[in-house]
Scaffold this motif. Sequence first.
Motif, mmCIF file in Angstrom:
data_model
loop_
_atom_site.group_PDB
_atom_site.id
_atom_site.type_symbol
_atom_site.label_atom_id
_atom_site.label_comp_id
_atom_site.label_asym_id
_atom_site.label_seq_id
_atom_site.Cartn_x
_atom_site.Cartn_y
_atom_site.Cartn_z
ATOM 1 N N PRO A 63 0.841 -1.202 0.000
ATOM 2 C CA PRO A 63 0.000 0.000 0.000
ATOM 3 C C PRO A 63 0.874 1.249 0.000
ATOM 4 N N VAL A 64 0.510 2.192 -0.852
ATOM 5 C CA VAL A 64 1.316 3.401 -0.949
ATOM 6 C C VAL A 64 0.569 4.630 -0.458
ATOM 7 N N ARG A 65 -0.772 4.552 -0.502
ATOM 8 C CA ARG A 65 -1.593 5.661 0.006
ATOM 9 C C ARG A 65 -3.033 5.198 0.165
ATOM 10 N N GLY A 66 -3.475 5.076 1.416
ATOM 11 C CA GLY A 66 -4.841 4.638 1.649
ATOM 12 C C GLY A 66 -5.101 3.275 1.030
ATOM 13 N N ARG A 67 -6.111 3.200 0.172
ATOM 14 C CA ARG A 67 -6.436 1.962 -0.521
ATOM 15 C C ARG A 67 -5.687 1.811 -1.843
ATOM 16 N N SER A 68 -4.854 2.763 -2.165
ATOM 17 C CA SER A 68 -4.066 2.692 -3.393
ATOM 18 C C SER A 68 -2.809 1.877 -3.153
ATOM 19 N N TRP A 69 -2.630 0.843 -3.949
ATOM 20 C CA TRP A 69 -1.486 -0.044 -3.821
ATOM 21 C C TRP A 69 -0.508 0.182 -4.963
ATOM 22 N N CYS A 70 0.749 -0.150 -4.697
ATOM 23 C CA CYS A 70 1.793 -0.091 -5.714
ATOM 24 C C CYS A 70 2.114 -1.506 -6.175
ATOM 25 N N PHE A 71 2.204 -1.688 -7.488
ATOM 26 C CA PHE A 71 2.605 -2.962 -8.093
ATOM 27 C C PHE A 71 3.827 -2.691 -8.964
ATOM 28 N N GLY A 72 4.918 -3.348 -8.651
ATOM 29 C CA GLY A 72 6.139 -3.128 -9.409
ATOM 30 C C GLY A 72 6.917 -4.409 -9.576
ATOM 31 N N ARG A 73 7.757 -4.417 -10.602
ATOM 32 C CA ARG A 73 8.645 -5.550 -10.828
ATOM 33 C C ARG A 73 10.075 -5.134 -10.538
ATOM 34 N N SER A 74 10.778 -5.967 -9.815
ATOM 35 C CA SER A 74 12.171 -5.689 -9.488
ATOM 36 C C SER A 74 12.994 -5.652 -10.770
ATOM 37 N N LEU A 75 13.789 -4.607 -10.942
ATOM 38 C CA LEU A 75 14.534 -4.393 -12.176
ATOM 39 C C LEU A 75 15.851 -5.146 -12.125
ATOM 40 N N ASP A 76 15.790 -6.424 -12.464
ATOM 41 C CA ASP A 76 16.996 -7.246 -12.532
ATOM 42 C C ASP A 76 17.453 -7.279 -13.978
ATOM 43 N N ARG A 77 18.342 -6.363 -14.343
ATOM 44 C CA ARG A 77 18.759 -6.210 -15.727
ATOM 45 C C ARG A 77 19.482 -7.447 -16.253
ATOM 46 N N SER A 78 20.226 -8.125 -15.394
ATOM 47 C CA SER A 78 20.970 -9.293 -15.865
ATOM 48 C C SER A 78 20.040 -10.405 -16.336
ATOM 49 N N CYS A 79 18.952 -10.620 -15.571
ATOM 50 C CA CYS A 79 17.985 -11.650 -15.972
ATOM 51 C C CYS A 79 17.231 -11.240 -17.223
ATOM 52 N N VAL A 103 10.904 7.453 2.149
ATOM 53 C CA VAL A 103 10.615 6.043 2.369
ATOM 54 C C VAL A 103 10.442 5.326 1.032
ATOM 55 N N ILE A 104 9.762 5.969 0.093
ATOM 56 C CA ILE A 104 9.590 5.378 -1.235
ATOM 57 C C ILE A 104 10.945 5.173 -1.905
ATOM 58 N N THR A 105 11.840 6.143 -1.751
ATOM 59 C CA THR A 105 13.182 6.008 -2.327
ATOM 60 C C THR A 105 13.921 4.834 -1.701
ATOM 61 N N SER A 106 13.777 4.659 -0.389
ATOM 62 C CA SER A 106 14.425 3.531 0.290
ATOM 63 C C SER A 106 13.873 2.195 -0.195
ATOM 64 N N ILE A 107 12.547 2.125 -0.363
ATOM 65 C CA ILE A 107 11.934 0.890 -0.857
ATOM 66 C C ILE A 107 12.415 0.583 -2.267
ATOM 67 N N CYS A 108 12.491 1.615 -3.107
ATOM 68 C CA CYS A 108 12.919 1.412 -4.492
ATOM 69 C C CYS A 108 14.373 0.981 -4.567
ATOM 70 N N GLU A 109 15.213 1.514 -3.708
ATOM 71 C CA GLU A 109 16.610 1.106 -3.692
ATOM 72 C C GLU A 109 16.782 -0.320 -3.184
ATOM 73 N N THR A 110 15.969 -0.703 -2.224
ATOM 74 C CA THR A 110 16.076 -2.043 -1.647
ATOM 75 C C THR A 110 15.590 -3.109 -2.619
ATOM 76 N N TYR A 111 14.471 -2.835 -3.276
ATOM 77 C CA TYR A 111 13.856 -3.847 -4.137
ATOM 78 C C TYR A 111 13.998 -3.534 -5.623
#
Length: 273
Positions: free
Chosen positions: A9-25, A251-259
């Motif tokens: 969840p990124v804001r209230g009932r709004s969720w974020c869906f993303g794919r981890s950017l693994d360039r090698s794969c 926090v969003i930047t930290s999540i994006c860097e981690t995943y």
Amino acid sequence: MRATLVVFPVRGRSWCFGRSLDRSCLNSASSPTPSTLRELYGKMSTGGNASKLELCVDFVSDKMNRAWMGLEKAPEGSFKSKMHGLGLKLLARVKPSEMFLKSISKEVSSVEVIYPSSLNTRLVRRRLRHIAKRGSIIHRKYFYGSASLLPLTTAFSVLPLPNIPFFWVLFRTYSHWRALQGSEKLLELVSNSSVAQTSPSTSASGKDQEGCESKGGATNPVGSLWVLLPSEQLEELTSCGKEQDGLTKSVITSICETYKLNTNDVLKYRDSM
């Protein structure tokens, strides 16, 4: 190829869906795209009708990407540079859900879903099915609509300027087609609930603890089409950054860097309400 999806969840009932950017794969799984018409003709002569269509789409996509890179490298203040700036403004209006569905390529054979450990497993599965089913309906409609506009925009080719409307509609047609393919692929993967498994909570580094059992007693088999990975680390990040307007940018930047997520797309999810 297994794709890693991150859901939270990124804001209230709004969720974020993303794919981890693994360039090698991504690079190792994708076959080389023909760069010339001769190479394209050589590959089309040995494939079926479906593969021929894929080759043509990939060939056009490669040409569009090369042209875009040329505009990006244009000198500041030139006409090509202004076209690049206009393109960036148009791309900023593309919904992040479309970018997410486009990332689910045909090479993806299974997915692992990382989500905060406090979320209900059934809710995560239901949300994934919803975005896949909704995407297949929306992008099929917009694909046919964009394709129907292509003959009309060719009329602008008589002008002594680049046919920007044609190339934009062509890009949107390709983008909706890719999102449609991705939504159908995702729906195919997540609808097979008989092989879905819940893995134990992930460790601080985001990796699952191998050889452990889940809370329901089910292990995480290697051959599963999709695996659920509740993450304590993602739970901590989303919990500490909650505000009235959603997660903070830091926090969003930290999540994006981690995943390995795209920060701009996650911010779009937050600001889309």
